[in-house]
Design a protein around this motif. Sequence first.
Motif, PDB file in Angstrom:
ATOM      1  N   ALA A  14       0.880  -1.341  -0.146  1.00 27.04           N
ATOM      2  CA  ALA A  14       0.081   0.275  -0.426  1.00 27.04           C
ATOM      3  C   ALA A  14       0.692   1.043  -0.104  1.00 27.04           C
ATOM      4  O   ALA A  14       1.246   1.685   1.462  1.00 27.04           O
ATOM      5  N   ARG A 143       2.700  24.206   7.830  1.00 26.85           N
ATOM      6  CA  ARG A 143       1.575  23.412   8.303  1.00 26.85           C
ATOM      7  C   ARG A 143       0.784  24.197   9.426  1.00 26.85           C
ATOM      8  O   ARG A 143       0.228  23.525  10.111  1.00 26.85           O
ATOM      9  N   ALA A 182       9.466  22.607   3.096  1.00 29.62           N
ATOM     10  CA  ALA A 182       8.746  21.644   3.097  1.00 29.62           C
ATOM     11  C   ALA A 182       9.576  21.288   5.221  1.00 29.62           C
ATOM     12  O   ALA A 182       9.682  21.000   6.305  1.00 29.62           O
ATOM     13  N   LYS A 284      12.274  18.052 -10.536  1.00 28.80           N
ATOM     14  CA  LYS A 284      13.044  17.842  -9.060  1.00 28.80           C
ATOM     15  C   LYS A 284      14.215  16.660  -9.638  1.00 28.80           C
ATOM     16  O   LYS A 284      15.692  16.730  -9.391  1.00 28.80           O
TER      17      LYS A 284
ATOM     18  N   TYR B  40       7.964   5.127  -6.905  1.00 28.07           N
ATOM     19  CA  TYR B  40       8.073   5.080  -5.711  1.00 28.07           C
ATOM     20  C   TYR B  40       8.732   4.144  -5.032  1.00 28.07           C
ATOM     21  O   TYR B  40       9.649   4.333  -3.880  1.00 28.07           O
ATOM     22  N   LEU B  41       8.794   2.697  -5.373  1.00 30.07           N
ATOM     23  CA  LEU B  41       9.952   1.389  -4.454  1.00 30.07           C
ATOM     24  C   LEU B  41      10.911   1.556  -4.970  1.00 30.07           C
ATOM     25  O   LEU B  41      11.832   0.628  -3.989  1.00 30.07           O
ATOM     26  N   ASP B  45       9.669   7.852  -1.220  1.00 28.61           N
ATOM     27  CA  ASP B  45       9.374   9.201  -1.371  1.00 28.61           C
ATOM     28  C   ASP B  45       8.390   9.012  -2.358  1.00 28.61           C
ATOM     29  O   ASP B  45       8.977   9.140  -4.472  1.00 28.61           O
ATOM     30  N   ALA B  47       6.566  12.409  -3.002  1.00 31.05           N
ATOM     31  CA  ALA B  47       6.713  12.906  -4.093  1.00 31.05           C
ATOM     32  C   ALA B  47       8.215  13.369  -4.760  1.00 31.05           C
ATOM     33  O   ALA B  47       7.067  13.691  -6.627  1.00 31.05           O
ATOM     34  N   LEU B 108       8.311  16.628   7.747  1.00 31.48           N
ATOM     35  CA  LEU B 108       6.899  16.484   7.035  1.00 31.48           C
ATOM     36  C   LEU B 108       6.778  15.565   7.667  1.00 31.48           C
ATOM     37  O   LEU B 108       6.508  15.371   8.492  1.00 31.48           O
ATOM     38  N   PRO B 109       5.342  15.376   7.464  1.00 30.71           N
ATOM     39  CA  PRO B 109       4.151  13.962   8.253  1.00 30.71           C
ATOM     40  C   PRO B 109       5.176  12.567   7.757  1.00 30.71           C
ATOM     41  O   PRO B 109       5.734  13.263   6.906  1.00 30.71           O
ATOM     42  N   GLU B 112       3.735   7.306   4.533  1.00 34.43           N
ATOM     43  CA  GLU B 112       2.177   6.017   5.717  1.00 34.43           C
ATOM     44  C   GLU B 112       3.684   5.104   5.126  1.00 34.43           C
ATOM     45  O   GLU B 112       4.291   4.707   4.241  1.00 34.43           O
ATOM     46  N   ILE B 114       4.315   1.535   5.012  1.00 32.66           N
ATOM     47  CA  ILE B 114       3.977   0.906   3.525  1.00 32.66           C
ATOM     48  C   ILE B 114       4.162  -1.288   3.871  1.00 32.66           C
ATOM     49  O   ILE B 114       4.256  -2.151   3.239  1.00 32.66           O
ATOM     50  N   MET B 119       9.039  -5.336   2.821  1.00 38.77           N
ATOM     51  CA  MET B 119       8.940  -3.742   2.254  1.00 38.77           C
ATOM     52  C   MET B 119       9.838  -2.944   3.606  1.00 38.77           C
ATOM     53  O   MET B 119      11.131  -1.853   2.398  1.00 38.77           O
TER      54      MET B 119
END
Lengths: 414, 182
Positions: A14, A143, A182, A284, B40-41, B45, B47, B108-109, B112, B114, B119
């Motif tokens: 996920a 934030r 950031a 980026k 992503y993998l 990251d 972003a 930054l938060p 999530e 994974i 992973m």
Amino acid sequence: MSSDRIGRALRDAAIPAPPEVEARGRRIVEAAYAERRSGRSELRGAMAPKTSERRSRPLPRLALALGIATLLAALLLSPAGAAGRDWVGEVVESPAPKPEPELARIPGGGRLLVQSATGPWVVQPDGSRRLLGDYEEASWSPRGLFVAAAEGRTLSAVEPGGTPHWSLTAGARVRTPRWAPAGERIAYRSAEELRIVAGDGTGDRLLAGSAAAVAPAWSPSGDTGLAYVSGNGELQIVNSETGKVLAAAPALADISRLEWGANGTAILEASPRVLRLRGIWVPKVSLTRKLGDARTLPLPASSSLVGAALAPWKQVVAAVVTHWRDHGTRSEVLLFAPGTAKPRSLLTVPGSLGEVAWSPDGHRLLVAWPGANQWLFLPVGRGKPRAVANISTAFSPGERAARFPRIEGWCCRR
Amino acid sequence: LQAEDGANERRLVREAQDGSGAAMARLYSLHWRGAYRAAYLVAHDAAAAEDIAQDAFLAAVDALHRFDRRRPFRPWLHRIVVNRALDWARREALRRRVDGAESVFEPLPPPEEIGGELMTALKELPAEQRAVVVLRHLLEYTPGEIARMLELPRGTVNSRLRRGLDRLRVAAEAESFAEERR
């Protein structure tokens, strides 16, 4: 361990993939493809939404209402500063909003940072407000967990409740602190210098020895890019870690405002007479920046620009202009959307409007109306405008001739 | 089925080259998620993954008119994605080394989770090993194809795969053990 198991784990993991990411990429890719097809090689307009996605033109009813309103305004013209008159109701879509006597809630939510003569105030979504302290300038952290506040030679990080976390003393007066998206850096001006300090107040250092009196603007992408105007009038994008200039172009003459927005795809430059937008390509992954040609946005003849703001997610610019017409000052809120030759007029009022700020979701504008002692919350699309009265006294309690407060920011998208 | 998919993809590429926006949109729909997941993998990251996937599609759009219609589109796109993700991961690792013990006042938060030991172990692999594992086991390219995509000797691909899998195996066993205990 089997290949199947690894493959399954990689496929099923996920990962953070919000739906807007795919939609955003789709718009950019389709716009780039359309641009490529039309023979233009520059990606300057790549963020422009598809025609079908563009906001619909105002309804004829609204155009008619605006026309009538303009006529009414001409007939009922009052001098600038006609406080108390419900002009909003007469010039925008019906049903006309009556100004609410006080701010009971922020339309659309979020929190406001407001600078009054007594200092910066934080306004919560329910309209409650708190004075942060005796500071001259303030701006939100990304934030909204902190406020970067300046007073004399002191820069402080303050909680929205007013508790200071740290302070540093600079060599000269601290101006225009801006927190990086950031969260890990703050850029500020002190005398001629542009300086950087870590978000915890450590590592204060010089980034540029000569900067113009314009607030710097961070790359919204959360990377190290920082745009500022150098002392010799050049718009520069620098790597805030290394100081390396990544891109540069002549800045607008007499520039007073610089904003990097529209999801990182554009830089807005504003002077008292000129407003212009410069596309920027920020991949980026390649550490490069490419500045596109500057596009001057057409302002009404003989008008002065009072305020301007670039939408957070699209290349839409809101501008407030004033002009002398029919023996009186008139102010107008304009919206410049990509791909349209003329701006859309959102509101016209007699007297002088002030600065403008976008809501964090880009759906509303907050416009100051010092002459009427009101704030105007204007929906950019559908929805009813709202007006709130008695703003000066709300932020300078007990003062009879309080100065109208300045909107510093509307925070934050979550 | 794969041959049919290949024919369909070639048709879409041909139509996109001929100016069909709908075909380009379809190519995007078919490949965005895979490209983003692969990015992503490798990068770990969100972003950066968005930028990388977007950048790969823009590069594809830019070079579409030169694209050889007989070649498959998918590996071409994935080659761009994985190489850019690798570049990003290397730069990020360098940046972390340079920044050292930099403290961040307002981070930054956290991303999530994974999930799972596997992973976590993937994230801890060197970026070069992650890239070949992702190409092999997510995108299902052969070692020979991976070698061409990353411009590496095939032996290097095999050794990176083997080293990566060795480390993932330990994590997978730990995960199985934890599952059994549950």
